[in-house]
Design a protein around this motif. Structure first.
Motif, PDB file in Angstrom:
ATOM      1  N   GLN A 187     -11.381  24.379   6.715  1.00 46.20           N
ATOM      2  CA  GLN A 187     -12.398  23.900   7.659  1.00 46.20           C
ATOM      3  C   GLN A 187     -12.586  22.384   7.534  1.00 46.20           C
ATOM      4  OE1 GLN A 187     -15.951  26.290   7.483  1.00 46.20           O
ATOM      5  NE2 GLN A 187     -16.792  25.375   9.349  1.00 46.20           N
ATOM      6  N   THR A 188     -12.511  21.882   6.306  1.00 43.89           N
ATOM      7  CA  THR A 188     -12.573  20.433   6.101  1.00 43.89           C
ATOM      8  C   THR A 188     -11.437  19.740   6.850  1.00 43.89           C
ATOM      9  OG1 THR A 188     -13.628  20.648   3.932  1.00 43.89           O
ATOM     10  CG2 THR A 188     -12.406  18.619   4.353  1.00 43.89           C
ATOM     11  N   ALA A 189     -10.248  20.310   6.728  1.00 43.31           N
ATOM     12  CA  ALA A 189      -9.076  19.710   7.382  1.00 43.31           C
ATOM     13  C   ALA A 189      -9.191  19.805   8.904  1.00 43.31           C
ATOM     14  CB  ALA A 189      -7.802  20.395   6.890  1.00 43.31           C
ATOM     15  N   ILE A 225      -7.842   9.033   7.773  1.00 40.03           N
ATOM     16  CA  ILE A 225      -6.512   9.319   7.208  1.00 40.03           C
ATOM     17  C   ILE A 225      -6.513   9.155   5.688  1.00 40.03           C
ATOM     18  CG2 ILE A 225      -4.141   8.421   7.111  1.00 40.03           C
ATOM     19  CD1 ILE A 225      -4.525   7.812  10.191  1.00 40.03           C
ATOM     20  N   ASN A 226      -7.221   8.155   5.187  1.00 38.46           N
ATOM     21  CA  ASN A 226      -7.216   7.901   3.747  1.00 38.46           C
ATOM     22  C   ASN A 226      -8.188   8.782   2.974  1.00 38.46           C
ATOM     23  OD1 ASN A 226      -5.308   5.662   3.147  1.00 38.46           O
ATOM     24  ND2 ASN A 226      -6.497   4.651   4.745  1.00 38.46           N
ATOM     25  N   ASN A 227      -9.318   9.104   3.557  1.00 45.04           N
ATOM     26  CA  ASN A 227     -10.340   9.812   2.786  1.00 45.04           C
ATOM     27  C   ASN A 227     -10.212  11.331   2.832  1.00 45.04           C
ATOM     28  OD1 ASN A 227     -12.481   7.888   1.519  1.00 45.04           O
ATOM     29  ND2 ASN A 227     -11.959   6.979   3.494  1.00 45.04           N
ATOM     30  N   THR A 228      -9.582  11.869   3.872  1.00 47.02           N
ATOM     31  CA  THR A 228      -9.459  13.333   3.939  1.00 47.02           C
ATOM     32  C   THR A 228      -8.676  13.907   2.750  1.00 47.02           C
ATOM     33  OG1 THR A 228      -9.677  13.263   6.342  1.00 47.02           O
ATOM     34  CG2 THR A 228      -8.759  15.270   5.388  1.00 47.02           C
ATOM     35  N   PRO A 229      -7.514  13.327   2.410  1.00 50.72           N
ATOM     36  CA  PRO A 229      -6.821  13.854   1.225  1.00 50.72           C
ATOM     37  C   PRO A 229      -7.665  13.740  -0.064  1.00 50.72           C
ATOM     38  CG  PRO A 229      -5.338  12.515   2.540  1.00 50.72           C
ATOM     39  CD  PRO A 229      -6.713  12.318   3.110  1.00 50.72           C
ATOM     40  N   LEU A 230      -8.479  12.696  -0.171  1.00 54.08           N
ATOM     41  CA  LEU A 230      -9.347  12.563  -1.342  1.00 54.08           C
ATOM     42  C   LEU A 230     -10.351  13.709  -1.403  1.00 54.08           C
ATOM     43  CD1 LEU A 230     -10.183   8.721  -1.314  1.00 54.08           C
ATOM     44  CD2 LEU A 230      -8.476   9.929  -2.693  1.00 54.08           C
ATOM     45  N   GLU A 338       0.097  17.454   5.353  1.00 52.61           N
ATOM     46  CA  GLU A 338      -0.442  17.130   4.039  1.00 52.61           C
ATOM     47  C   GLU A 338      -1.841  17.714   3.863  1.00 52.61           C
ATOM     48  OE1 GLU A 338      -0.749  12.911   3.456  1.00 52.61           O
ATOM     49  OE2 GLU A 338      -1.805  13.114   1.532  1.00 52.61           O
ATOM     50  N   ILE A 339      -2.625  17.725   4.931  1.00 50.33           N
ATOM     51  CA  ILE A 339      -3.989  18.254   4.812  1.00 50.33           C
ATOM     52  C   ILE A 339      -4.043  19.745   5.171  1.00 50.33           C
ATOM     53  CG2 ILE A 339      -5.014  15.985   5.229  1.00 50.33           C
ATOM     54  CD1 ILE A 339      -5.845  17.043   8.041  1.00 50.33           C
ATOM     55  N   GLY A 340      -2.868  20.349   5.390  1.00 51.04           N
ATOM     56  CA  GLY A 340      -2.849  21.797   5.575  1.00 51.04           C
ATOM     57  C   GLY A 340      -3.028  22.275   7.005  1.00 51.04           C
ATOM     58  N   MET A 341      -2.773  21.394   7.959  1.00 51.42           N
ATOM     59  CA  MET A 341      -2.892  21.789   9.361  1.00 51.42           C
ATOM     60  C   MET A 341      -1.553  22.289   9.894  1.00 51.42           C
ATOM     61  SD  MET A 341      -5.892  21.400  10.939  1.00 51.42           S
ATOM     62  CE  MET A 341      -6.382  22.457   9.601  1.00 51.42           C
TER      63      MET A 341
END
Lengths: 387, 387
Positions: A187-189, A225-230, A338-341
């Motif tokens: 859901q975050t992704a 783009i930078n903060n989602t993987p964090l 990378e974020i699972g989408m």
């Protein structure tokens, strides 16, 4: 840059502990509240109890409208309107994400309208007034907490449609990033994908001389783009959660499309997907956007070069424009993965059965989009590219 | 990121011909207007006649308060308050730049206050209410058209002080870039310098995890840095004028300091300069800022490296941090010179006579600034670096 009017009076109350202000803020809006939320998640994180206590402490009467689902339905909106009219409610408080907020906005507009609320979604009537809406946001994604829009699906025909009016811009939005800690990764992704889509819809414009807003949009895209993987690596990283949450609001509060015309075809192409298949909006956007980009990029290669170079750091040395643009789209897809989408319809087990039907529904009112005007045939090709 | 509240309800009406809306917009605010402006410039460009006609056509009674000068004075504010009280005026329309708007805001607050309006500037009282203010902007610089602040100079002691209140945020700001075509180059450059200063005051913070607002500020700085030379090369370049004008508003509407703490010492150090010497605020800032940067950079070299790299494109290959930071400051100075700004006190024939007095006045209420707390001795050193 084209002429514009920008007006956004939502009061943003952001940070730790800000939910404590919900009683005093609602008291400014009314004394008889429709309290709208989804399901059990706000109870699990303790927010429901906090809000109920705050309303009681403030001496505010409230009635609950719960059970909002993703891709929110018209039936629940009409139920909320009935409650507001019967109980003479004077304000709406939403605790949740975009689906709950969009439901609350539609109720707020419908409660002061004598006709069918669907008229607003079909463009048969403009909103003239609405009950004041307050929000406690728990899911950064839709940007609905300070936007003027609402997206609702009518069960009959699975029509997903939207309306916009400054009367439904929330009066306040309380945003505590801690309440997003417990969001599942998926859901975050999906939320991050939705936010990035709001930015790309604005970015791909045919209006020239939009240097300032280009740069603001790029800044916001890079933040997501930078903060989602964090956030995905550490779901309780307060600061990364805060960056995504605040960027998600600014992405959709209309500042970033001042002086330009966005596209929004990708959103509509996705709406047809999630109306029929009930997949998450953000996942659908991750599937639609790369296909849309591949199909329309030749409309303005320079803009796609700028996107590749400034947002995804593709070097000019990469080669011809075609190569730079293709690499930009490839990096966008890589980020989604990378974020699972998902990035293809096949990733979510959708085949080619309904592509033509969805394409026709998407363009039922004529060609869609601004960067490139898309006919039903075009939309069909985009769906095929996404298979 | 620290907690914040963000609220900016100013309606921005931007673009060609938007001045035609001044009558209908003012009519929403009142029927008896104090019309505030500076001198002959709005008459020369034909704006005065347009506004007078619009007010007359809308059936609005108005009284004029003209003669606002740069570094606006308290005397004229008190004159405006007297007019509002005696003639029972219910709203304020300002046509001009920051000095006129700041005058109008102070009048609006003072007109509904029983004490001395200077109380607000000395922090002895908070603004509880104000007459509604509307603006037609002609000089992009101060950002006052949608900010909550007002800066006024008291003649007795040449005290330049400010107050802030959301009650004085203008209800609307009409912004037609064409009305900035006739600004002299020097004034255009001073405005750009002021805008860049508003951005740098926000940028140099000790608050960490401010990725999103860092990027937004950098985007806005680059917009000003790139478009100002275009405007100076071609004063009737609509698009470059528009970029500077809109960026100047966003630079100062409080969005860009959400979640962070700005510095503002450089502004105060400059205020002492322009209070005594009556030089243009933007010119004073171009003198003060490089000196301030050289003096305080060691407080957080990494932030200054980021500034040099992201805003002025200094390459990491340039060398050690010290060298990168120094090159960033050098490029800032080069930009000031390119647009015709002074960068040293000697460039505007100011010697060292009053440096100690100004430093003491600047810190009369204690150390100033947040990035580095500056004592009067520190401020004195900064003035000396600027000689």
């Amino acid at each position: 840059m084209i002429n514009f009017t920008y007006y956004n009076p939502a009061r943003i109350i952001f940070g730790k502990g800000t939910e404590d202000q919900v009683g005093s803020e609602m008291k400014k809006l009314g004394s008889r509240v429709l309290f709208v939320y989804g399901g059990g998640s706000i109870k699990r994180i303790g927010l429901y109890d906090k809000v109920v206590k705050a309303l009681n402490d403030a001496g505010i009467y409230f009635t609950e409208l719960s059970g909002v689902k993703p891709n929110p339905r018209l039936g629940l909106v009409n139920e909320g309107i009935r409650l507001c009219k019967e109980q003479k409610l004077d304000s709406v408080l939403v605790v949740g994400g975009g689906s709950s907020i969009d439901t609350g906005k539609a109720v707020a507009a419908g409660a002061l309208y004598n006709g069918d609320v669907w008229d607003f979604f079909e463009g048969k009537a403009d909103v003239q007034q609405a009950l004041p809406v307050g929000v406690v946001l728990t899911i950064p994604a839709a940007g609905s907490e300070s936007s003027d829009g609402s997206v609702i699906t009518k069960e009959d025909g699975l029509l997903k449609r939207s309306f916009g009016s400054e009367h439904v811009i929330p009066k306040f939005a309380i945003m505590n990033p801690e309440f997003t800690y417990s969001l599942p990764d998926y859901q975050t992704a999906c939320g991050a994908s939705d936010i990035l889509a709001h930015l790309m819809e604005r970015y791909f414009t045919k209006v020239d001389h939009v240097d300032f807003t280009d740069r603001l949009i790029e800044a916001t895209m890079k933040t997501i783009i930078n903060n989602t993987p964090l956030v995905l690596a550490n779901p309780t990283d307060y600061h990364a959660r805060a960056e995504v949450m605040w960027a998600g609001t600014v992405a959709h509060n209309n500042l970033l499309n001042t002086g330009r015309i966005g596209d929004w075809a990708s959103h509509h192409i996705e709406h047809e997907l999630s109306a029929i298949y009930d997949i998450a909006h953000g996942a659908g956007l991750a599937i639609v956007f790369p296909a849309w980009q591949k199909y329309v990029c030749h409309e303005d290669m320079d803009r796609f070069v700028q996107f590749a170079v400034r947002v995804f750091d593709v070097d000019f040395a990469f080669g011809e424009k075609e190569l730079i643009v293709a690499e930009g789209i490839r990096r966008l897809e890589r980020w989604y993965k990378e974020i699972g989408m998902p990035t293809r319809l096949s990733d979510v087990s959708i085949d080619d059965k309904n592509l033509r039907i969805m394409a026709e529904k998407c363009c039922a009112n004529g060609p869609d989009g601004n960067f490139k005007k898309l006919t039903a045939d075009d939309v069909y090709e985009i769906y095929k590219l996404a298979l």
